[in-house]
Structure formats: C-alpha cells, structure tokens
Motif scaffolding. Structure first.
Motif, PDB file in Angstrom:
ATOM      1  N   ASN A  15       0.819  -1.214   0.000  1.00 59.33           N
ATOM      2  CA  ASN A  15       0.000   0.000   0.000  1.00 59.33           C
ATOM      3  C   ASN A  15       0.852   1.262   0.000  1.00 59.33           C
ATOM      4  O   ASN A  15       0.392   2.328   0.376  1.00 59.33           O
ATOM      5  CB  ASN A  15      -0.922  -0.024   1.229  1.00 59.33           C
ATOM      6  N   GLU A  17       1.976   3.161  -2.403  1.00 62.92           N
ATOM      7  CA  GLU A  17       1.562   4.219  -3.320  1.00 62.92           C
ATOM      8  C   GLU A  17       0.456   5.094  -2.738  1.00 62.92           C
ATOM      9  O   GLU A  17       0.223   6.191  -3.210  1.00 62.92           O
ATOM     10  CB  GLU A  17       1.073   3.622  -4.640  1.00 62.92           C
ATOM     11  N   SER A  18      -0.238   4.603  -1.723  1.00 58.87           N
ATOM     12  CA  SER A  18      -1.311   5.374  -1.097  1.00 58.87           C
ATOM     13  C   SER A  18      -0.782   6.410  -0.108  1.00 58.87           C
ATOM     14  O   SER A  18      -1.531   7.285   0.318  1.00 58.87           O
ATOM     15  CB  SER A  18      -2.283   4.439  -0.382  1.00 58.87           C
ATOM     16  N   ASN A  19       0.473   6.319   0.260  1.00 58.59           N
ATOM     17  CA  ASN A  19       1.074   7.299   1.149  1.00 58.59           C
ATOM     18  C   ASN A  19       1.230   8.611   0.364  1.00 58.59           C
ATOM     19  O   ASN A  19       1.990   8.685  -0.594  1.00 58.59           O
ATOM     20  CB  ASN A  19       2.424   6.797   1.642  1.00 58.59           C
ATOM     21  N   GLU A  20       0.505   9.638   0.772  1.00 59.71           N
ATOM     22  CA  GLU A  20       0.456  10.892   0.018  1.00 59.71           C
ATOM     23  C   GLU A  20       1.827  11.553  -0.100  1.00 59.71           C
ATOM     24  O   GLU A  20       2.194  12.068  -1.158  1.00 59.71           O
ATOM     25  CB  GLU A  20      -0.539  11.855   0.672  1.00 59.71           C
ATOM     26  N   ALA A  23       3.932   9.604  -2.570  1.00 59.07           N
ATOM     27  CA  ALA A  23       3.388   9.778  -3.917  1.00 59.07           C
ATOM     28  C   ALA A  23       3.783  11.141  -4.485  1.00 59.07           C
ATOM     29  O   ALA A  23       4.145  11.256  -5.667  1.00 59.07           O
ATOM     30  CB  ALA A  23       1.869   9.627  -3.892  1.00 59.07           C
ATOM     31  N   LYS A  41      -3.264   4.524  -9.296  1.00 62.46           N
ATOM     32  CA  LYS A  41      -2.741   5.342  -8.195  1.00 62.46           C
ATOM     33  C   LYS A  41      -2.181   6.687  -8.672  1.00 62.46           C
ATOM     34  O   LYS A  41      -1.950   7.571  -7.863  1.00 62.46           O
ATOM     35  CB  LYS A  41      -1.632   4.587  -7.448  1.00 62.46           C
ATOM     36  N   PRO A  44      -4.980   9.994  -8.309  1.00 64.82           N
ATOM     37  CA  PRO A  44      -5.123  10.610  -6.974  1.00 64.82           C
ATOM     38  C   PRO A  44      -3.877  11.388  -6.530  1.00 64.82           C
ATOM     39  O   PRO A  44      -3.988  12.430  -5.890  1.00 64.82           O
ATOM     40  CB  PRO A  44      -5.370   9.415  -6.048  1.00 64.82           C
ATOM     41  N   ALA A  45      -2.697  10.897  -6.894  1.00 65.16           N
ATOM     42  CA  ALA A  45      -1.465  11.606  -6.538  1.00 65.16           C
ATOM     43  C   ALA A  45      -1.388  12.934  -7.281  1.00 65.16           C
ATOM     44  O   ALA A  45      -1.005  13.958  -6.707  1.00 65.16           O
ATOM     45  CB  ALA A  45      -0.249  10.743  -6.861  1.00 65.16           C
TER      46      ALA A  45
END
Length: 186
Positions: A15, A17-20, A23, A41, A44-45
């Motif tokens: 997970n 790539e979900s770390n803002e 990213a 992904k 959203p980034a």
C-alpha cells in the motif's frame, strides 16, 4: 523462505503508493513522474499535488525582472544589471486567474516535459526550471529535501551516548547539546 519473504514484502509495501507524501515525492521527481505509479494510483497523486500547489501564493516579479537563467541555461537578454523574465507575458496573459486552474495547467505542463535520465540529478533540473514551474518548485523545496536514510541521526545518538557517561553525569543539557553540535560539525 522465498514465500515468506514475498509475503512480508507485500505486507509492508503493498500500500506504499497510497502514502500521500511518498506519492508527491515520486511525482515531483522528473526521472519518474507517471512511471512511478500503477495506473489507478497516479490520478489521486496528481490531484493531491494540484490541490497542494493551488494554495501557494506566487508573487509576480516586479516589472518581470529576475536574476535567473532560462531553462536552456542560456542567459537571457540583459538590460542594465537585471535579466528580463521571459515568463512574464505568459503569467500575465495566458495563465488562468483561478489558482486551481493555474495549478492544473502547471502540473500538466510539467508532466508533458521530457523525463530526466536516471543518472541525472533531479535537484539540478528543478534549479533550472523553477521559473517555468514556480508552484511546483515551492512544493519540491518541501518534499525533495527529505533524507533517504536515518543514518546521520543514529550517528548523533551514538556520539551523544559516548559523551554522556557515568563520569560526566552532571553535564547539563545545554552544554551537552553544544558538545554534540561541535562534535558532529567538526
């Protein structure tokens, strides 16, 4: 062993790539941009970066005069001691009034720009292109300064442990801080 290793890697990094923050760092690195993401992904980034830079206040240069070079490292036309900002007309006439629209157009222009070669320095790229992408450059200053390892911090802790011993137990925190500062920056 391979199965366990694969499971642990998936558990820890599946997970990521979900770390803002991570990213944004990948997107702002001109060596990766889109390539650093799986297809779902990336969007959203990109939106997160656009929202972040839309809030930045970019002051217009007085009379379009700056003392920088253009993105192709050629010095622009000189007048007196100052250089003419080639992007003044762009900012005044073409750039949208809405801050979010300006952020979107800046991110899109950055993403259309060519990728940097893997061996090239992304910080040099941003030093050259900070006039082309002023909002992104402000975010780059905040994001690409993150150290990749914690080794320097661990060294400081080790030096502190060597300085603060049983024989030096009465050493105050201010004096200890000064000793460590001098020791690390010697």
């Amino acid at each position: 062993m391979c199965r366990v290793l694969k499971q642990e890697l998936n558990r820890r990094f599946s997970n990521i790539e979900s770390n803002e923050l991570l990213a944004q760092c990948v997107l702002l690195d001109p060596r990766f941009k889109r390539k650093g993401f799986t297809s779902e992904k990336f969007q959203p980034a990109k939106v997160a970066v656009e929202k972040k830079i839309a809030g930045f206040n970019i002051p217009a240069d007085k009379d379009g005069i700056v003392e920088e070079t253009t993105n192709n490292n050629r010095k622009p036309e000189k007048r007196g001691e100052y250089f003419i900002d080639l992007w003044k007309d762009f900012r005044e006439n073409v750039e949208p009034e809405n801050a979010y629209a300006a952020a979107i157009s800046e991110v899109d222009a950055y993403l259309k720009d060519k990728y940097l070669a893997p061996q090239e320095d992304p910080l040099k790229y941003w030093a050259v292109n900070k006039l082309r992408f002023p909002r992104l450059y402000k975010l780059v200053e905040r994001r690409l300064c993150i150290p990749a390892t914690s080794v320097p911090c661990e060294r400081i802790f080790s030096k502190t442990g060597n300085c603060l011993t049983d024989k030096r137990s009465r050493l105050g925190h201010k004096k200890l801080s000064e000793i460590i500062f001098l020791n690390v920056n010697w």
